[in-house]
Design an enzyme around this catalytic site. Structure first.
Site, PDB file in Angstrom:
ATOM      1  CG  ASP A  51      65.540  79.088  62.129  1.00 15.76           C
ATOM      2  OD1 ASP A  51      64.012  78.369  61.790  1.00 15.76           O
ATOM      3  OD2 ASP A  51      66.022  79.309  63.043  1.00 15.76           O
ATOM      4  N   GLY A  52      63.387  79.013  59.862  1.00 15.01           N
ATOM      5  CA  GLY A  52      62.409  79.733  59.094  1.00 15.01           C
ATOM      6  C   GLY A  52      61.457  80.539  60.439  1.00 15.01           C
ATOM      7  CD  GLU A  92      65.535  72.484  53.926  1.00 16.28           C
ATOM      8  OE1 GLU A  92      63.597  72.105  54.402  1.00 16.28           O
ATOM      9  OE2 GLU A  92      65.971  72.222  55.551  1.00 16.28           O
ATOM     10  CG  ASP A 130      60.808  66.902  49.839  1.00 12.48           C
ATOM     11  OD1 ASP A 130      59.315  67.525  49.667  1.00 12.48           O
ATOM     12  OD2 ASP A 130      60.485  67.391  51.068  1.00 12.48           O
ATOM     13  CG  HIS A 137      54.754  66.260  49.035  1.00  8.97           C
ATOM     14  ND1 HIS A 137      55.337  65.653  48.787  1.00  8.97           N
ATOM     15  CD2 HIS A 137      55.000  67.489  50.512  1.00  8.97           C
ATOM     16  CE1 HIS A 137      55.923  65.805  49.593  1.00  8.97           C
ATOM     17  NE2 HIS A 137      56.643  66.619  50.187  1.00  8.97           N
ATOM     18  CG  ASP A 166      56.985  70.183  53.978  1.00  8.29           C
ATOM     19  OD1 ASP A 166      56.502  69.288  54.843  1.00  8.29           O
ATOM     20  OD2 ASP A 166      56.840  70.083  53.145  1.00  8.29           O
ATOM     21  N   PRO A 203      66.233  71.738  64.994  1.00 11.89           N
ATOM     22  CG  PRO A 203      67.192  71.665  62.594  1.00 11.89           C
ATOM     23  CD  PRO A 203      67.434  71.086  63.586  1.00 11.89           C
ATOM     24  CD  GLN A 214      67.937  68.079  58.412  1.00 12.62           C
ATOM     25  OE1 GLN A 214      66.760  67.921  59.277  1.00 12.62           O
ATOM     26  NE2 GLN A 214      67.991  68.607  57.578  1.00 12.62           N
TER      27      GLN A 214
HETATM   28  N1  SAM Z   1      57.527  65.039  54.527  1.00 15.08           N
HETATM   29  C1  SAM Z   1      58.083  65.773  55.900  1.00 15.08           C
HETATM   30  C2  SAM Z   1      58.151  65.259  57.123  1.00 15.08           C
HETATM   31  O1  SAM Z   1      57.451  65.507  57.993  1.00 15.08           O
HETATM   32  O2  SAM Z   1      58.418  64.184  57.304  1.00 15.08           O
HETATM   33  C3  SAM Z   1      58.994  66.832  56.406  1.00 15.08           C
HETATM   34  C4  SAM Z   1      59.680  67.671  55.251  1.00 15.08           C
HETATM   35  S1  SAM Z   1      61.238  68.391  54.725  1.00 15.08           S
HETATM   36  C5  SAM Z   1      61.843  67.842  53.936  1.00 15.08           C
HETATM   37  C6  SAM Z   1      61.232  68.957  57.011  1.00 15.08           C
HETATM   38  C7  SAM Z   1      62.552  69.757  56.546  1.00 15.08           C
HETATM   39  O3  SAM Z   1      62.001  71.364  57.290  1.00 15.08           O
HETATM   40  C8  SAM Z   1      63.639  69.311  56.289  1.00 15.08           C
HETATM   41  O4  SAM Z   1      64.899  69.471  55.403  1.00 15.08           O
HETATM   42  C9  SAM Z   1      64.375  70.141  57.174  1.00 15.08           C
HETATM   43  O5  SAM Z   1      65.872  70.886  57.510  1.00 15.08           O
HETATM   44  C10 SAM Z   1      63.587  71.777  57.267  1.00 15.08           C
HETATM   45  N2  SAM Z   1      63.385  72.602  58.470  1.00 15.08           N
HETATM   46  C11 SAM Z   1      63.682  71.946  59.929  1.00 15.08           C
HETATM   47  N3  SAM Z   1      63.499  73.206  60.722  1.00 15.08           N
HETATM   48  C12 SAM Z   1      63.473  74.138  60.290  1.00 15.08           C
HETATM   49  C13 SAM Z   1      63.693  75.735  60.637  1.00 15.08           C
HETATM   50  N4  SAM Z   1      63.995  75.495  61.321  1.00 15.08           N
HETATM   51  N5  SAM Z   1      63.595  76.568  59.592  1.00 15.08           N
HETATM   52  C14 SAM Z   1      63.709  75.742  58.246  1.00 15.08           C
HETATM   53  N6  SAM Z   1      63.374  74.680  57.506  1.00 15.08           N
HETATM   54  C15 SAM Z   1      63.898  73.591  58.681  1.00 15.08           C
END
Ligand code: SAM
Length: 293
Positions: free
Chosen positions: A146-147, A115, A95, A71, A164, A171, A40
């Site tokens: 990857d989660g 993350e 974050d 949070h 989160d 992804p 991204q």
């Molecule tokens: N508070 C936020 C919102 O909903 O607007 C979410 C914040 S946090 C930055 C979300 C994170 O999820 C992103 O940094 C993204 O890279 C991560 N993410 C997305 N898909 C993911 C996956 N499959 N595994 C792990 N992390 C992932």
């Protein structure tokens, strides 16, 4: 949001568009970081009224001014319902804001953050220490990956899993799917709880319904709770709550919140209980999946 902040009468504003018929705008002072990862676009901006802001693909993730709402609510609701949360898994959340709130619970001795995008973690470590500085705590393990794969492979068990995540695009799409939640269920201990970023009631009612349908097919108890967040389109947003038996209001002991001595900016035992009161238009959409609170 367009790729570049646009001049507007000498001022610079950033715009987040939602469904191409609704937008929120923030006045910005300067761009602190702008990068493109394999996953991204990642931007950190200094805004006029909201402090520093993280955007992924032009969508507002957090702003320093109001990140406490999101949070505190994504963390303290499950961690005060679980009788003794010791191990917590956070998926997404690069974050660091969610991890910061998890660490405030003295019972927690291990918090794993998974993350997918190291650019998010690095940019926040450098520019948003308000949320990211906790990632150096010895109780935290930061895993870049990857989660979805993590929960499919891990042998470790967690008392609470917190998803989160961004919206279900790129992804994050499988983070809203049945296979992922089947594996989350396997990683949970007997009294385990999973809470997830549950989207906007006004603008993503279908996504909320689809997610609750999946959770209801897997978990004994499924609920949804609301919070208000100035920075997200529409203001009214939700988290889902699913558990192997614990109830989000019945099993809350308000004295525990009191005794914790924690100083919150949004969360309280009253706010916790009230958040599970679902407005009528949402209830009409989701009632068939909601358990008693
Ligand atoms: N508070 C936020 C919102 O909903 O607007 C979410 C914040 S946090 C930055 C979300 C994170 O999820 C992103 O940094 C993204 O890279 C991560 N993410 C997305 N898909 C993911 C996956 N499959 N595994 C792990 N992390 C992932």
């Amino acid at each position: 949001m367009d790729d570049k902040p646009k001049p507007n009468g000498g001022e610079q504003w950033i715009e987040e568009r939602f469904w191409d018929y609704f937008a929120t705008r923030f006045k910005i002072k300067k761009v602190l970081f702008s990068g493109k990862s394999p996953y991204q676009k990642v931007d950190v901006l200094e805004t006029e009224g909201h402090g520093r802001m993280l955007l992924n693909d032009g969508l507002v993730m957090i702003t320093e001014r109001d990140e406490f709402v999101y949070h505190e609510m994504i963390v303290h609701v499950p961690l005060f319902v679980h009788p003794e949360p010791r191990r917590v898994l956070v998926i997404g959340g690069g974050d660091g804001g969610t991890v910061r709130e998890v660490l405030r619970h003295k019972t927690v001795d291990r918090c794993v953050l998974v993350e997918i995008d190291d650019m998010v973690v690095d940019a926040c470590r450098q520019f948003i220490p308000q949320t990211a500085s906790c990632l150096d705590d010895p109780r935290v393990t930061v895993t870049i990956g990857d989660g979805v794969e993590f929960v499919a492979k891990t042998q470790e068990k967690f008392d609470v899993v917190i998803v989160d995540s961004t919206d279900p695009i790129g992804p994050a799409t499988p983070l809203f799917g049945p296979e992922f939640y089947g594996n989350v269920k396997k990683t949970l201990t007997d009294k385990g709880i999973v809470v997830s970023q549950g989207e906007s009631a006004f603008y993503a009612g279908d996504t909320q319904k689809a997610l609750l349908r999946i959770l209801a097919g897997l978990f004994d108890r499924v609920n949804l709770y609301n919070y208000t967040n100035m920075s997200y389109p529409g203001g009214l947003w939700s988290f889902t709550f699913a558990s192997r038996g614990l109830r989000p209001v019945w099993d809350l002991e308000p004295e525990r919140v009191q005794k914790s001595g924690l100083d919150f900016q949004y969360y309280s035992a009253d706010v916790h209980r009230g958040a599970f009161a679902i407005p009528a238009f949402m209830r009409k959409n989701l009632a068939e999946f909601l358990s008693e609170v």
